[in-house]
Design a protein around this motif. Sequence first.
Motif, PDB file in Angstrom:
ATOM      1  N   GLN A  76       0.824  -1.217   0.000  1.00 48.03           N
ATOM      2  CA  GLN A  76       0.000   0.000   0.000  1.00 48.03           C
ATOM      3  C   GLN A  76       0.851   1.257   0.000  1.00 48.03           C
ATOM      4  O   GLN A  76       0.344   2.342   0.238  1.00 48.03           O
ATOM      5  N   ALA A  77       2.132   1.115  -0.260  1.00 50.47           N
ATOM      6  CA  ALA A  77       3.024   2.266  -0.339  1.00 50.47           C
ATOM      7  C   ALA A  77       2.962   2.819  -1.756  1.00 50.47           C
ATOM      8  O   ALA A  77       3.517   2.241  -2.675  1.00 50.47           O
ATOM      9  N   THR A  78       2.259   3.917  -1.904  1.00 45.80           N
ATOM     10  CA  THR A  78       2.124   4.539  -3.226  1.00 45.80           C
ATOM     11  C   THR A  78       2.417   6.022  -3.114  1.00 45.80           C
ATOM     12  O   THR A  78       2.272   6.621  -2.046  1.00 45.80           O
ATOM     13  N   ILE A  79       2.799   6.593  -4.215  1.00 47.42           N
ATOM     14  CA  ILE A  79       3.038   8.038  -4.233  1.00 47.42           C
ATOM     15  C   ILE A  79       1.758   8.787  -3.868  1.00 47.42           C
ATOM     16  O   ILE A  79       1.791   9.657  -2.988  1.00 47.42           O
ATOM     17  N   PRO A  80       0.604   8.468  -4.476  1.00 48.14           N
ATOM     18  CA  PRO A  80      -0.619   9.180  -4.063  1.00 48.14           C
ATOM     19  C   PRO A  80      -0.944   9.016  -2.573  1.00 48.14           C
ATOM     20  O   PRO A  80      -1.375   9.965  -1.918  1.00 48.14           O
ATOM     21  N   GLY A  81      -0.701   7.823  -2.047  1.00 49.69           N
ATOM     22  CA  GLY A  81      -0.949   7.594  -0.627  1.00 49.69           C
ATOM     23  C   GLY A  81      -0.042   8.445   0.249  1.00 49.69           C
ATOM     24  O   GLY A  81      -0.488   9.030   1.246  1.00 49.69           O
ATOM     25  N   PHE A  82       1.218   8.523  -0.114  1.00 48.92           N
ATOM     26  CA  PHE A  82       2.152   9.344   0.660  1.00 48.92           C
ATOM     27  C   PHE A  82       1.843  10.831   0.505  1.00 48.92           C
ATOM     28  O   PHE A  82       1.924  11.592   1.468  1.00 48.92           O
ATOM     29  N   LEU A  83       1.480  11.247  -0.704  1.00 50.57           N
ATOM     30  CA  LEU A  83       1.113  12.652  -0.916  1.00 50.57           C
ATOM     31  C   LEU A  83      -0.092  13.028  -0.063  1.00 50.57           C
ATOM     32  O   LEU A  83      -0.147  14.128   0.505  1.00 50.57           O
ATOM     33  N   SER A  84      -1.044  12.102   0.062  1.00 48.39           N
ATOM     34  CA  SER A  84      -2.243  12.378   0.861  1.00 48.39           C
ATOM     35  C   SER A  84      -1.917  12.513   2.351  1.00 48.39           C
ATOM     36  O   SER A  84      -2.701  13.077   3.107  1.00 48.39           O
ATOM     37  N   GLY A  86       0.716  14.185   3.282  1.00 43.72           N
ATOM     38  CA  GLY A  86       1.490  15.416   3.379  1.00 43.72           C
ATOM     39  C   GLY A  86       2.961  15.293   3.043  1.00 43.72           C
ATOM     40  O   GLY A  86       3.720  16.235   3.225  1.00 43.72           O
ATOM     41  N   LEU A  87       3.365  14.142   2.515  1.00 39.63           N
ATOM     42  CA  LEU A  87       4.761  13.977   2.119  1.00 39.63           C
ATOM     43  C   LEU A  87       4.960  14.495   0.698  1.00 39.63           C
ATOM     44  O   LEU A  87       4.010  14.542  -0.095  1.00 39.63           O
ATOM     45  N   SER A  88       6.183  14.836   0.376  1.00 39.18           N
ATOM     46  CA  SER A  88       6.502  15.299  -0.971  1.00 39.18           C
ATOM     47  C   SER A  88       6.708  14.100  -1.898  1.00 39.18           C
ATOM     48  O   SER A  88       6.855  12.959  -1.437  1.00 39.18           O
ATOM     49  N   LEU A  89       6.755  14.376  -3.188  1.00 38.99           N
ATOM     50  CA  LEU A  89       7.031  13.335  -4.182  1.00 38.99           C
ATOM     51  C   LEU A  89       8.378  12.680  -3.883  1.00 38.99           C
ATOM     52  O   LEU A  89       8.499  11.452  -3.904  1.00 38.99           O
TER      53      LEU A  89
END
Length: 161
Positions: A76-84, A86-89
């Motif tokens: 479940q580690a995805t860029i959209p998940g991390f962005l949601s 508050g993390l950066s790309l």
Amino acid sequence: MGFEKGASLLEDLIEKAGGCAVMDGGFATQLESHGASVNFKVWSALCLIKDPHLIKQVHLEYSEAGADILVTSSYQATIPGFLSRGLSLEEGESLLKKSVKLAVEARDKFWDGVGCIPGNSYNRTLVAALIGSYGACLADGSEYSGCYGPGVNLDKLKDFH
């Protein structure tokens, strides 16, 4: 060329393992047994941020239990998940790389320990990157049905992965 090398490594591992390779098990369940909380949209990927030592410990335990293949803690580690969250790309990409690094470090630590035992039967464990389906990032159960909604087409899925 890289794919062929990977296929050869897997074929060699399966042959050495007697025709069947063992993968590690329920990662989130094992993390929970160590006190990690995984009740979040990004599931066990939150441990990449908060408790990476637990991820490494779980990989080590599965190696000790005889796993031939360790999968990264990135379902479940995805860029959209991390962005949601508050993390950066860049931070998201770094965490995906970290999921691989932790598995490799645990594998190597285990291998260094058993490699010096005369006559041990362990094969060097492979590390496989675990990539969840598009539905896994939605955290709504749709990864089990493949029904992601009317706005999700093949191009969107390709872009996501």
